[in-house]
Design an enzyme around this catalytic site. Structure first.
Site, PDB file in Angstrom:
ATOM      1  N   PRO A  11       0.790  -1.223   0.000  1.00 13.58           N
ATOM      2  CA  PRO A  11       0.000   0.000   0.000  1.00 13.58           C
ATOM      3  C   PRO A  11       0.826   1.279   0.000  1.00 13.58           C
ATOM      4  O   PRO A  11       1.886   1.350   0.624  1.00 13.58           O
ATOM      5  CB  PRO A  11      -0.822  -0.104   1.288  1.00 13.58           C
ATOM      6  CG  PRO A  11      -0.089  -1.086   2.132  1.00 13.58           C
ATOM      7  CD  PRO A  11       0.551  -2.046   1.187  1.00 13.58           C
ATOM      8  N   ASN A  12       0.313   2.242  -0.732  1.00 11.80           N
ATOM      9  CA  ASN A  12       0.837   3.615  -0.799  1.00 11.80           C
ATOM     10  C   ASN A  12       2.119   3.747  -1.608  1.00 11.80           C
ATOM     11  O   ASN A  12       2.589   4.865  -1.850  1.00 11.80           O
ATOM     12  CB  ASN A  12       1.039   4.207   0.616  1.00 11.80           C
ATOM     13  CG  ASN A  12      -0.256   4.256   1.399  1.00 11.80           C
ATOM     14  OD1 ASN A  12      -1.235   4.819   0.919  1.00 11.80           O
ATOM     15  ND2 ASN A  12      -0.289   3.648   2.563  1.00 11.80           N
ATOM     16  N   ARG A  19       5.101  11.081  -2.381  1.00 17.41           N
ATOM     17  CA  ARG A  19       4.804  10.727  -0.995  1.00 17.41           C
ATOM     18  C   ARG A  19       6.029  10.978  -0.099  1.00 17.41           C
ATOM     19  O   ARG A  19       7.066  10.336  -0.272  1.00 17.41           O
ATOM     20  CB  ARG A  19       4.478   9.232  -0.967  1.00 17.41           C
ATOM     21  CG  ARG A  19       4.274   8.683   0.409  1.00 17.41           C
ATOM     22  CD  ARG A  19       4.250   7.157   0.396  1.00 17.41           C
ATOM     23  NE  ARG A  19       4.007   6.657   1.728  1.00 17.41           N
ATOM     24  CZ  ARG A  19       4.218   5.410   2.108  1.00 17.41           C
ATOM     25  NH1 ARG A  19       4.661   4.517   1.243  1.00 17.41           N
ATOM     26  NH2 ARG A  19       3.984   5.044   3.345  1.00 17.41           N
ATOM     27  N   TYR A  24      11.173   9.006   1.520  1.00 13.05           N
ATOM     28  CA  TYR A  24      11.181   7.953   0.492  1.00 13.05           C
ATOM     29  C   TYR A  24      11.892   8.354  -0.797  1.00 13.05           C
ATOM     30  O   TYR A  24      12.018   7.528  -1.710  1.00 13.05           O
ATOM     31  CB  TYR A  24       9.742   7.538   0.179  1.00 13.05           C
ATOM     32  CG  TYR A  24       9.042   6.914   1.372  1.00 13.05           C
ATOM     33  CD1 TYR A  24       9.516   5.729   1.933  1.00 13.05           C
ATOM     34  CD2 TYR A  24       7.929   7.520   1.952  1.00 13.05           C
ATOM     35  CE1 TYR A  24       8.894   5.163   3.035  1.00 13.05           C
ATOM     36  CE2 TYR A  24       7.297   6.950   3.048  1.00 13.05           C
ATOM     37  CZ  TYR A  24       7.786   5.779   3.588  1.00 13.05           C
ATOM     38  OH  TYR A  24       7.174   5.216   4.673  1.00 13.05           O
ATOM     39  N   ASN A  76       8.149  -5.569  -0.901  1.00 14.64           N
ATOM     40  CA  ASN A  76       8.008  -4.403  -0.033  1.00 14.64           C
ATOM     41  C   ASN A  76       6.536  -4.329   0.325  1.00 14.64           C
ATOM     42  O   ASN A  76       5.718  -3.842  -0.463  1.00 14.64           O
ATOM     43  CB  ASN A  76       8.470  -3.115  -0.714  1.00 14.64           C
ATOM     44  CG  ASN A  76       8.398  -1.921   0.241  1.00 14.64           C
ATOM     45  OD1 ASN A  76       7.857  -2.038   1.341  1.00 14.64           O
ATOM     46  ND2 ASN A  76       8.931  -0.785  -0.176  1.00 14.64           N
ATOM     47  N   ALA A  79       3.094  -0.803   4.808  1.00 13.23           N
ATOM     48  CA  ALA A  79       2.619  -0.856   6.196  1.00 13.23           C
ATOM     49  C   ALA A  79       2.151  -2.257   6.598  1.00 13.23           C
ATOM     50  O   ALA A  79       2.148  -2.589   7.794  1.00 13.23           O
ATOM     51  CB  ALA A  79       1.498   0.155   6.391  1.00 13.23           C
ATOM     52  N   HIS A  82       4.107  -4.479   9.048  1.00  9.72           N
ATOM     53  CA  HIS A  82       4.041  -4.362  10.503  1.00  9.72           C
ATOM     54  C   HIS A  82       2.735  -4.909  11.079  1.00  9.72           C
ATOM     55  O   HIS A  82       2.523  -4.851  12.283  1.00  9.72           O
ATOM     56  CB  HIS A  82       4.204  -2.881  10.906  1.00  9.72           C
ATOM     57  CG  HIS A  82       5.275  -2.181  10.137  1.00  9.72           C
ATOM     58  ND1 HIS A  82       6.599  -2.573  10.208  1.00  9.72           N
ATOM     59  CD2 HIS A  82       5.242  -1.144   9.239  1.00  9.72           C
ATOM     60  CE1 HIS A  82       7.330  -1.788   9.411  1.00  9.72           C
ATOM     61  NE2 HIS A  82       6.530  -0.930   8.804  1.00  9.72           N
ATOM     62  N   ASP A  89       2.039 -15.845   6.717  1.00  2.91           N
ATOM     63  CA  ASP A  89       1.583 -17.214   6.450  1.00  2.91           C
ATOM     64  C   ASP A  89       1.717 -17.570   4.973  1.00  2.91           C
ATOM     65  O   ASP A  89       2.057 -18.707   4.632  1.00  2.91           O
ATOM     66  CB  ASP A  89       0.124 -17.387   6.887  1.00  2.91           C
ATOM     67  CG  ASP A  89      -0.034 -17.492   8.395  1.00  2.91           C
ATOM     68  OD1 ASP A  89       0.985 -17.594   9.101  1.00  2.91           O
ATOM     69  OD2 ASP A  89      -1.192 -17.465   8.864  1.00  2.91           O
ATOM     70  N   GLU A 100      12.736  -9.371   1.793  1.00  3.97           N
ATOM     71  CA  GLU A 100      11.973  -8.209   2.273  1.00  3.97           C
ATOM     72  C   GLU A 100      12.777  -6.940   1.978  1.00  3.97           C
ATOM     73  O   GLU A 100      13.980  -6.891   2.245  1.00  3.97           O
ATOM     74  CB  GLU A 100      11.748  -8.358   3.781  1.00  3.97           C
ATOM     75  CG  GLU A 100      11.050  -7.164   4.416  1.00  3.97           C
ATOM     76  CD  GLU A 100      10.919  -7.312   5.934  1.00  3.97           C
ATOM     77  OE1 GLU A 100      11.224  -8.409   6.482  1.00  3.97           O
ATOM     78  OE2 GLU A 100      10.536  -6.321   6.582  1.00  3.97           O
ATOM     79  N   HIS A 102      12.781  -2.507   2.032  1.00  5.69           N
ATOM     80  CA  HIS A 102      12.204  -1.205   2.368  1.00  5.69           C
ATOM     81  C   HIS A 102      13.098  -0.094   1.846  1.00  5.69           C
ATOM     82  O   HIS A 102      14.330  -0.225   1.901  1.00  5.69           O
ATOM     83  CB  HIS A 102      12.033  -1.045   3.883  1.00  5.69           C
ATOM     84  CG  HIS A 102      11.166  -2.100   4.477  1.00  5.69           C
ATOM     85  ND1 HIS A 102       9.793  -2.086   4.359  1.00  5.69           N
ATOM     86  CD2 HIS A 102      11.476  -3.229   5.142  1.00  5.69           C
ATOM     87  CE1 HIS A 102       9.301  -3.157   4.947  1.00  5.69           C
ATOM     88  NE2 HIS A 102      10.297  -3.880   5.427  1.00  5.69           N
ATOM     89  N   SER A 104      13.130   2.947   3.228  1.00  8.00           N
ATOM     90  CA  SER A 104      13.624   3.658   4.417  1.00  8.00           C
ATOM     91  C   SER A 104      14.209   2.669   5.414  1.00  8.00           C
ATOM     92  O   SER A 104      13.921   1.470   5.364  1.00  8.00           O
ATOM     93  CB  SER A 104      12.471   4.438   5.066  1.00  8.00           C
ATOM     94  OG  SER A 104      11.476   3.550   5.547  1.00  8.00           O
ATOM     95  N   ARG A 109      13.093   4.752  12.554  1.00 10.80           N
ATOM     96  CA  ARG A 109      11.838   5.503  12.527  1.00 10.80           C
ATOM     97  C   ARG A 109      10.974   5.143  13.741  1.00 10.80           C
ATOM     98  O   ARG A 109      11.492   4.687  14.750  1.00 10.80           O
ATOM     99  CB  ARG A 109      11.122   5.223  11.195  1.00 10.80           C
ATOM    100  CG  ARG A 109      11.973   5.656   9.982  1.00 10.80           C
ATOM    101  CD  ARG A 109      11.265   5.392   8.661  1.00 10.80           C
ATOM    102  NE  ARG A 109      10.020   6.142   8.583  1.00 10.80           N
ATOM    103  CZ  ARG A 109       9.086   5.908   7.663  1.00 10.80           C
ATOM    104  NH1 ARG A 109       9.263   4.941   6.763  1.00 10.80           N
ATOM    105  NH2 ARG A 109       7.983   6.628   7.642  1.00 10.80           N
ATOM    106  N   ARG A 113       7.232   0.698  13.542  1.00 11.28           N
ATOM    107  CA  ARG A 113       7.827   0.136  12.316  1.00 11.28           C
ATOM    108  C   ARG A 113       8.968  -0.841  12.620  1.00 11.28           C
ATOM    109  O   ARG A 113       9.571  -1.397  11.715  1.00 11.28           O
ATOM    110  CB  ARG A 113       8.355   1.256  11.419  1.00 11.28           C
ATOM    111  CG  ARG A 113       7.279   2.177  10.905  1.00 11.28           C
ATOM    112  CD  ARG A 113       7.838   3.211   9.945  1.00 11.28           C
ATOM    113  NE  ARG A 113       6.968   4.372   9.887  1.00 11.28           N
ATOM    114  CZ  ARG A 113       5.861   4.456   9.125  1.00 11.28           C
ATOM    115  NH1 ARG A 113       5.524   3.474   8.324  1.00 11.28           N
ATOM    116  NH2 ARG A 113       5.099   5.536   9.151  1.00 11.28           N
TER     117      ARG A 113
HETATM  118  C1  DQA Z   1       8.231   1.122   3.739  1.00  8.73           C
HETATM  119  C2  DQA Z   1       8.329   1.308   5.272  1.00  8.73           C
HETATM  120  C3  DQA Z   1       6.975   1.055   5.919  1.00  8.73           C
HETATM  121  O1  DQA Z   1       7.080   1.263   7.322  1.00  8.73           O
HETATM  122  C4  DQA Z   1       5.929   2.019   5.380  1.00  8.73           C
HETATM  123  O2  DQA Z   1       4.664   1.718   5.935  1.00  8.73           O
HETATM  124  C5  DQA Z   1       5.886   2.030   3.894  1.00  8.73           C
HETATM  125  C6  DQA Z   1       7.142   1.998   3.149  1.00  8.73           C
HETATM  126  C7  DQA Z   1       9.558   1.484   3.045  1.00  8.73           C
HETATM  127  O3  DQA Z   1       9.744   1.061   1.905  1.00  8.73           O
HETATM  128  O4  DQA Z   1      10.394   2.200   3.610  1.00  8.73           O
HETATM  129  O5  DQA Z   1       4.828   2.137   3.288  1.00  8.73           O
HETATM  130  O6  DQA Z   1       7.953  -0.238   3.461  1.00  8.73           O
END
Ligand code: DQA
Length: 147
Positions: A11-12, A19, A24, A76, A79, A82, A89, A100, A102, A104, A109, A113
Site C-alpha cells: 500500500p501507498n 509521498r 522515500y 516491499n 505498512a 508491521h 503465512d 523483504e 524497504h 527507508s 523511525r 515500524r
Molecule cells: C516502507 C516502510 C513502511 O514502514 C511504510 O509503511 C511504507 C514503506 C519502506 O519502503 O520504507 O509504506 O515499506
C-alpha cells in the site's frame, strides 16, 4: 533461460515520488520498476513488477508465484509489513525465497515500524538504501536462486 521473479509492492507505494519525499526520495515506482527489470536482465531474471493497496491481492500474488514457476519474490509490503499475519503465512505456505525490502531504514523511525511479520519468514532483509534497496535485492535474489 531466464528465471521468472516477482517484485511485489504494497500500500501507498504507488504514491512514490510525491509521498513524503524526505523519507522515500523522489524516484517514482515506475522508475523503480524499470531499474528492477534492467537489474534482472543482468542476472537473466525475468522480472514481473506489481503494486497493490490490498492485502489479499498481495497474498494471491504470492500464491500465483508458487503456482507458476516463479523462482523467488522481492516484497516491499509497506505498512502491511508491521501488521500482516496473512502475508507471513503466505510466504511460509509457498516456501519460495522472499527478500523483504524497504526504501527507508524502518529501525531509525517510529517504534511501530520496528517489528516485521515478514522478516521471520524471509530469506533476508534489505532496507534503508532508497530505490537502490530494490536493485540490491535483485542481486541477492539472483544469488539465492542460482545457488
Ligand atoms: C516502507 C516502510 C513502511 O514502514 C511504510 O509503511 C511504507 C514503506 C519502506 O519502503 O520504507 O509504506 O515499506
Amino acid at each position: 533461460m531466464a528465471i521468472p521473479a516477482f517484485v511485489l509492492n504494497g500500500p501507498n507505494l504507488n504514491r512514490l515520488g510525491k509521498r513524503e519525499p524526505a523519507i522515500y526520495g523522489s524516484t517514482t515506482l515506475d522508475e523503480i520498476a524499470a531499474r528492477c527489470v534492467a537489474a534482472g536482465k543482468r542476472h537473466d531474471l525475468d522480472v514481473t513488477f506489481r503494486q497493490s493497496n490490498h492485502e489479499g491481492v498481495l497474498v494471491d500474488w504470492i500464491h500465483e508465484a508458487a503456482d507458476t514457476g516463479v523462482g523467488g519474490i522481492i516484497l516491499n509490503a509497506g505498512a502491511y509489513t508491521h501488521t500482516s499475519v496473512a502475508l507471513h503465512d503466505a510466504i511460509r505456505a509457498v516456501g519460495l525465497p522472499v527478500i523483504e525490502v524497504h526504501l527507508s531504514n524502518v529501525h531509525a523511525r517510529e517504534a511501530f515500524r520496528h517489528h516485521s511479520y515478514i522478516s521471520p519468514a524471509a530469506a533476508g532483509v534489505i532496507l534503508g538504501f532508497g530505490a537502490a534497496s530494490y536493485e540490491l535485492a535483485i542481486d541477492a535474489l539472483a544469488g539465492l536462486i542460482r545457488r
